[in-house]
Design an enzyme around this catalytic site. Structure first.
Site, short mmCIF file in Angstrom:
data_model
loop_
_atom_site.label_atom_id
_atom_site.label_comp_id
_atom_site.label_asym_id
_atom_site.label_seq_id
_atom_site.Cartn_x
_atom_site.Cartn_y
_atom_site.Cartn_z
N ASN A 11 0.85 -1.19 0.00
CA ASN A 11 0.00 0.00 0.00
C ASN A 11 0.88 1.24 0.00
O ASN A 11 1.99 1.23 0.55
CB ASN A 11 -0.90 0.04 1.24
CG ASN A 11 -1.94 -1.06 1.24
OD1 ASN A 11 -2.73 -1.17 0.31
ND2 ASN A 11 -1.95 -1.87 2.29
N SER A 192 6.09 6.25 -1.47
CA SER A 192 7.35 5.74 -2.03
C SER A 192 8.30 5.22 -0.97
O SER A 192 9.51 5.18 -1.18
CB SER A 192 8.05 6.82 -2.88
OG SER A 192 7.20 7.26 -3.92
N ARG A 193 7.76 4.83 0.15
CA ARG A 193 8.53 4.27 1.26
C ARG A 193 9.52 5.27 1.87
O ARG A 193 10.44 4.88 2.59
CB ARG A 193 9.28 2.98 0.84
CG ARG A 193 8.34 1.84 0.45
CD ARG A 193 7.43 1.48 1.61
NE ARG A 193 6.64 0.28 1.40
CZ ARG A 193 5.36 0.28 1.02
NH1 ARG A 193 4.73 1.43 0.78
NH2 ARG A 193 4.70 -0.84 0.88
N LEU A 194 9.33 6.55 1.63
CA LEU A 194 10.18 7.57 2.26
C LEU A 194 9.50 8.00 3.57
O LEU A 194 9.09 9.16 3.74
CB LEU A 194 10.38 8.76 1.32
CG LEU A 194 11.19 8.46 0.05
CD1 LEU A 194 11.33 9.71 -0.80
CD2 LEU A 194 12.56 7.90 0.41
#
Length: 215
Positions: A11, A192-194
């Site tokens: 997600n 974006s997993r940041l």
């Protein structure tokens, strides 16, 4: 579900952000803010936390327990002192907690030292519980092997009848703990997993250092 399906399950997180400026200088106050937001969001089981302990030689174990209070001293939970976690805490008092509030895309990681609460505090909480929960604490030899469920249910019925018209004394093997934190990390999911990760490190009895970690 195939391995490929599992690998592609993900997600994007976009509910909120967490900056150094927004994060309170006091991690307990920051936790209080996030905890109240979890309550307002009707997060399922907002007090549920993963408690990780380890044996004296470092073999870890983890389970979900319920937080029953927090303040500047730490985070409180109750259990059977003779359970696996109780025995591990007795020999290795270092532990960790994780709260995960999925609807808010947040988690809080806490590391510290675990100590027993006073007998008086444990007595007070024990007698505030529903009577059925008190009976359950008395009859369950937590973490020990038992023959079957019927034995447990029979013991529960016998104990309930025994104390039908009187108070149940708190068993000596049951009570509270407090995890006194030295590290507290607030994690906010981001696209974006940041992800945002703000870590507080205790530097003395009252003060904390706040830093950002890479996701």
């Amino acid at each position: 579900m195939t391995l490929e399906d599992i690998e592609n399950t993900r997600n994007e997180y976009h509910a909120a952000s967490l900056t150094e400026k927004d994060a309170n200088a006091d991690p307990i106050k920051q936790f209080d803010k996030w905890f109240n937001e979890a309550l307002e969001a009707q997060q399922h089981e907002p007090t549920a936390m993963t408690l990780a302990t380890a044996t004296h030689d470092g073999r870890p174990s983890a389970r979900i327990v319920l937080m029953k209070g927090f303040d500047q001293n730490g985070f409180v939970f109750y259990t059977n002192y003779l359970s696996r976690k109780g025995k591990e805490i007795a020999k290795n008092p270092l532990g960790a907690l994780i709260f995960f509030w999925g609807s808010l895309e947040r988690q809080v990681r806490i590391e510290g030292t675990i100590e027993k609460l006073s007998k008086e505090a444990s007595e007070r909480y024990f007698h505030s519980r529903p009577k059925g929960s008190q009976v359950g604490a008395v009859v369950s030899p937590q973490s020990q092997e038992i023959a079957d469920r019927s034995m447990l249910e029979q013991k529960w019925q016998e104990t309930e009848a025994q104390y039908a018209d009187k108070d149940i004394p708190k068993p000596a093997f049951w009570g509270g703990y407090i995890l006194k934190p030295r590290l507290i990390e607030f994690w906010q999911g981001r696209p974006s997993r940041l992800h945002d990760r703000i870590l507080y490190k205790k530097i003395d009895n009252k003060n904390w250092k706040k830093v950002r970690l890479a996701p």
